[in-house]
Design a protein around this motif. Sequence first.
Motif, PDB file in Angstrom:
ATOM      1  N   ILE A  53       0.257   5.487 -27.369  1.00 48.59           N
ATOM      2  CA  ILE A  53      -0.050   5.985 -28.705  1.00 48.59           C
ATOM      3  C   ILE A  53       0.849   7.184 -28.973  1.00 48.59           C
ATOM      4  CG2 ILE A  53      -1.826   7.058 -30.149  1.00 48.59           C
ATOM      5  CD1 ILE A  53      -3.886   5.368 -28.592  1.00 48.59           C
ATOM      6  N   LYS A  54       1.682   7.101 -29.993  1.00 46.76           N
ATOM      7  CA  LYS A  54       2.722   8.112 -30.212  1.00 46.76           C
ATOM      8  C   LYS A  54       2.198   9.332 -30.959  1.00 46.76           C
ATOM      9  CE  LYS A  54       5.737   5.409 -28.248  1.00 46.76           C
ATOM     10  NZ  LYS A  54       6.123   5.662 -26.842  1.00 46.76           N
ATOM     11  N   ARG A  55       1.226   9.983 -30.370  1.00 47.26           N
ATOM     12  CA  ARG A  55       0.683  11.244 -30.886  1.00 47.26           C
ATOM     13  C   ARG A  55       0.467  12.183 -29.713  1.00 47.26           C
ATOM     14  NH1 ARG A  55      -2.461  11.306 -35.418  1.00 47.26           N
ATOM     15  NH2 ARG A  55      -2.402  13.581 -35.107  1.00 47.26           N
ATOM     16  N   GLU A  56       0.935  13.415 -29.854  1.00 53.58           N
ATOM     17  CA  GLU A  56       0.730  14.420 -28.810  1.00 53.58           C
ATOM     18  C   GLU A  56      -0.763  14.732 -28.668  1.00 53.58           C
ATOM     19  OE1 GLU A  56       2.821  15.677 -26.754  1.00 53.58           O
ATOM     20  OE2 GLU A  56       4.788  15.171 -27.611  1.00 53.58           O
ATOM     21  N   THR A  57      -1.190  14.956 -27.445  1.00 58.13           N
ATOM     22  CA  THR A  57      -2.601  15.240 -27.179  1.00 58.13           C
ATOM     23  C   THR A  57      -3.066  16.482 -27.934  1.00 58.13           C
ATOM     24  OG1 THR A  57      -2.429  14.231 -24.994  1.00 58.13           O
ATOM     25  CG2 THR A  57      -4.302  15.699 -25.371  1.00 58.13           C
ATOM     26  N   GLU A  58      -2.236  17.516 -27.985  1.00 58.37           N
ATOM     27  CA  GLU A  58      -2.616  18.741 -28.683  1.00 58.37           C
ATOM     28  C   GLU A  58      -2.865  18.476 -30.162  1.00 58.37           C
ATOM     29  OE1 GLU A  58      -3.425  21.679 -27.722  1.00 58.37           O
ATOM     30  OE2 GLU A  58      -3.031  21.365 -25.593  1.00 58.37           O
ATOM     31  N   ASP A  59      -2.046  17.627 -30.780  1.00 52.75           N
ATOM     32  CA  ASP A  59      -2.231  17.310 -32.197  1.00 52.75           C
ATOM     33  C   ASP A  59      -3.529  16.534 -32.414  1.00 52.75           C
ATOM     34  OD1 ASP A  59       0.181  18.531 -32.715  1.00 52.75           O
ATOM     35  OD2 ASP A  59       1.330  16.666 -32.705  1.00 52.75           O
ATOM     36  N   LEU A  60      -3.802  15.576 -31.538  1.00 46.91           N
ATOM     37  CA  LEU A  60      -5.040  14.812 -31.644  1.00 46.91           C
ATOM     38  C   LEU A  60      -6.253  15.703 -31.411  1.00 46.91           C
ATOM     39  CD1 LEU A  60      -4.011  11.575 -29.694  1.00 46.91           C
ATOM     40  CD2 LEU A  60      -4.347  11.805 -32.167  1.00 46.91           C
ATOM     41  N   ARG A  61      -6.137  16.585 -30.454  1.00 49.13           N
ATOM     42  CA  ARG A  61      -7.235  17.494 -30.125  1.00 49.13           C
ATOM     43  C   ARG A  61      -7.600  18.370 -31.317  1.00 49.13           C
ATOM     44  NH1 ARG A  61      -5.336  20.264 -25.208  1.00 49.13           N
ATOM     45  NH2 ARG A  61      -6.079  18.459 -24.029  1.00 49.13           N
ATOM     46  N   ALA A  62      -6.591  18.768 -32.076  1.00 49.67           N
ATOM     47  CA  ALA A  62      -6.816  19.648 -33.225  1.00 49.67           C
ATOM     48  C   ALA A  62      -7.569  18.951 -34.342  1.00 49.67           C
ATOM     49  CB  ALA A  62      -5.477  20.173 -33.735  1.00 49.67           C
ATOM     50  N   GLU A  63      -7.583  17.631 -34.338  1.00 46.84           N
ATOM     51  CA  GLU A  63      -8.263  16.874 -35.390  1.00 46.84           C
ATOM     52  C   GLU A  63      -9.756  16.719 -35.139  1.00 46.84           C
ATOM     53  OE1 GLU A  63      -4.373  14.018 -36.375  1.00 46.84           O
ATOM     54  OE2 GLU A  63      -6.267  13.140 -35.685  1.00 46.84           O
ATOM     55  N   ILE A  64     -10.204  17.106 -33.955  1.00 46.14           N
ATOM     56  CA  ILE A  64     -11.605  16.911 -33.591  1.00 46.14           C
ATOM     57  C   ILE A  64     -12.285  18.265 -33.434  1.00 46.14           C
ATOM     58  CG2 ILE A  64     -13.188  16.029 -31.826  1.00 46.14           C
ATOM     59  CD1 ILE A  64     -11.142  13.869 -31.235  1.00 46.14           C
ATOM     60  N   THR A  65     -13.305  18.501 -34.226  1.00 45.59           N
ATOM     61  CA  THR A  65     -14.085  19.722 -34.089  1.00 45.59           C
ATOM     62  C   THR A  65     -15.250  19.444 -33.158  1.00 45.59           C
ATOM     63  OG1 THR A  65     -15.397  19.140 -36.039  1.00 45.59           O
ATOM     64  CG2 THR A  65     -13.463  20.518 -36.389  1.00 45.59           C
ATOM     65  N   ASN A  66     -15.507  20.364 -32.252  1.00 45.22           N
ATOM     66  CA  ASN A  66     -16.662  20.188 -31.358  1.00 45.22           C
ATOM     67  C   ASN A  66     -17.312  21.534 -31.097  1.00 45.22           C
ATOM     68  OD1 ASN A  66     -15.612  21.159 -28.463  1.00 45.22           O
ATOM     69  ND2 ASN A  66     -13.942  20.019 -29.433  1.00 45.22           N
ATOM     70  N   GLN A  67     -18.624  21.523 -31.132  1.00 43.87           N
ATOM     71  CA  GLN A  67     -19.388  22.756 -31.000  1.00 43.87           C
ATOM     72  C   GLN A  67     -19.216  23.398 -29.637  1.00 43.87           C
ATOM     73  OE1 GLN A  67     -23.383  21.577 -32.032  1.00 43.87           O
ATOM     74  NE2 GLN A  67     -23.014  21.779 -34.230  1.00 43.87           N
ATOM     75  N   GLY A  68     -18.954  22.586 -28.634  1.00 43.26           N
ATOM     76  CA  GLY A  68     -18.789  23.146 -27.298  1.00 43.26           C
ATOM     77  C   GLY A  68     -17.461  23.839 -27.089  1.00 43.26           C
ATOM     78  N   GLY A  69     -16.521  23.628 -28.015  1.00 41.22           N
ATOM     79  CA  GLY A  69     -15.219  24.265 -27.893  1.00 41.22           C
ATOM     80  C   GLY A  69     -14.386  23.722 -26.743  1.00 41.22           C
ATOM     81  N   TYR A  70     -14.657  22.482 -26.322  1.00 41.21           N
ATOM     82  CA  TYR A  70     -13.929  21.917 -25.194  1.00 41.21           C
ATOM     83  C   TYR A  70     -12.474  21.615 -25.568  1.00 41.21           C
ATOM     84  CZ  TYR A  70     -18.720  20.890 -23.666  1.00 41.21           C
ATOM     85  OH  TYR A  70     -20.041  20.986 -23.333  1.00 41.21           O
ATOM     86  N   GLN A  71     -11.587  21.816 -24.618  1.00 40.59           N
ATOM     87  CA  GLN A  71     -10.204  21.351 -24.741  1.00 40.59           C
ATOM     88  C   GLN A  71     -10.184  19.907 -24.238  1.00 40.59           C
ATOM     89  OE1 GLN A  71      -7.372  23.311 -25.931  1.00 40.59           O
ATOM     90  NE2 GLN A  71      -9.187  24.311 -26.747  1.00 40.59           N
ATOM     91  N   LEU A  72     -10.505  18.990 -25.132  1.00 44.77           N
ATOM     92  CA  LEU A  72     -10.785  17.625 -24.729  1.00 44.77           C
ATOM     93  C   LEU A  72      -9.615  16.950 -24.036  1.00 44.77           C
ATOM     94  CD1 LEU A  72     -12.638  16.313 -27.914  1.00 44.77           C
ATOM     95  CD2 LEU A  72     -13.654  17.127 -25.785  1.00 44.77           C
ATOM     96  N   ASN A  73      -9.950  16.163 -23.010  1.00 37.92           N
ATOM     97  CA  ASN A  73      -8.921  15.337 -22.391  1.00 37.92           C
ATOM     98  C   ASN A  73      -8.579  14.173 -23.328  1.00 37.92           C
ATOM     99  OD1 ASN A  73     -10.704  12.992 -21.700  1.00 37.92           O
ATOM    100  ND2 ASN A  73     -11.664  14.497 -20.344  1.00 37.92           N
ATOM    101  N   ARG A  74      -7.450  13.517 -23.061  1.00 35.37           N
ATOM    102  CA  ARG A  74      -6.955  12.483 -23.976  1.00 35.37           C
ATOM    103  C   ARG A  74      -7.899  11.284 -24.053  1.00 35.37           C
ATOM    104  NH1 ARG A  74      -1.821  11.813 -26.303  1.00 35.37           N
ATOM    105  NH2 ARG A  74      -1.213   9.653 -26.796  1.00 35.37           N
ATOM    106  N   THR A  75      -8.474  10.897 -22.928  1.00 33.72           N
ATOM    107  CA  THR A  75      -9.420   9.783 -22.928  1.00 33.72           C
ATOM    108  C   THR A  75     -10.593  10.053 -23.856  1.00 33.72           C
ATOM    109  OG1 THR A  75      -8.834   9.093 -20.681  1.00 33.72           O
ATOM    110  CG2 THR A  75     -11.001   8.444 -21.474  1.00 33.72           C
ATOM    111  N   SER A  76     -11.143  11.256 -23.787  1.00 35.72           N
ATOM    112  CA  SER A  76     -12.294  11.606 -24.630  1.00 35.72           C
ATOM    113  C   SER A  76     -11.926  11.664 -26.107  1.00 35.72           C
ATOM    114  CB  SER A  76     -12.891  12.940 -24.181  1.00 35.72           C
ATOM    115  OG  SER A  76     -13.368  12.850 -22.853  1.00 35.72           O
TER     116      SER A  76
END
Length: 401
Positions: A53-76
């Motif tokens: 999937i041609k998207r950087e993990t950091e860019d994908l991570r920024a699209e997801i808001t989460n209350q726990g403030g986790y730096q989500l792994n790519r699988t999640s």
Amino acid sequence: MEPIYITGMGMNCSLGWTPEEIHTSLIADAKGGISNIEILNTRHRGTFPVGEIKRETEDLRAEITNQGGYQLNRTSILATKAVEQAIEQARHAHRAGGRLGLISGTTVGGMDVTEDGYINHVEGRLHNINFFQLGGAAFCAEYLAERLGGVQYLSTISTACSSSLNAIGNAVQLLQAGQLDIAIAGGADALCRFTINGFNSFRLLDQNRCRPFDATRSGINLGEGAAYFVLETETSLRRTGNKPIAMITGYGNHNDRFHPSSISPDGVGIQMAMRSALEQSKTPLDKVDYILTHGTATPNNDASEGAAIHNLFSEVAVPDYVSLKSSFGHTLAASGAINTGVGITSILNGTKYPNYNWTEAMPELSSGPLATTLEKQSVNNVIINATGMGGYCSSMVLSKT
């Protein structure tokens, strides 16, 4: 068995972010979603093509808001996007009351953050992600449950490359047993160095686009993605008012006990799994319209699974069968769930997608896979197969509502 109804689905892979995009890409194919590595930081860039999937993990991570403030792994991240699609289609059935379960399959889990954390550690750099927490296989399901809320049963299944199909099968069993009213089930895996290096050590990676069920096949193209589904009983449907998009009418799971890293040459395990699923479904052999195989493009898997299909259907015409791994790669634990999503789009659109990049029949088999797209078809019953290291063999029957 009483059917279990699928009322929502979401999936992503190198072909697209939605079932509709994946459907369009599968029809259009050119080179499919197989390409050189661009996102994953590995020394094997330029050596092994993948379904990335041609998207950087950091860019994908920024699209997801989460209350726990986790730096989500790519699988999640991939799992979250698929689950959000599924519950949107099912009108947020998980809020309708009743006992909600979440069953998720993965093998890689958060290995990507573990790899980065380890490299930073040995090179003396600080690492801002708690990879002890985020790197585990169970984190994905735990995070999804926290995000959804109201989950009363939570499980992570890791049976190698059959994980997500077994997660769906386990959800079906729990629903039928009356232990759950609604379930969200599927699986996800992301590309990482661990799997690239691991499969390379087995000499199972192809340096070109893979060729499932071809006489010249020589190995796997790895991939990444996720697929999840909202599953409901008939009782739940009356409460939620959701319209089913397909039914699960049978599920089978066996272990052929042949070898830790391969299945038996005669395909006895996957044949038993298909037979069990069909018997539970009460679907006659001649009513199977399409088989989405595991079909990894390795010499062992395709010979074994091909033998299982031909032996099972020895007294009737062998149904059209394909492997789609030359289109989006082997997505490991997610492969069974992604095939399930493709099976549903096949039923809904009356389309049989072809086994791309196939040219030469295997001498071991009396027939080859479907090699051209068939549209405006009557697709009523589809078999989904998944196998995994350790001898895991699973099969499911999808049926039109």
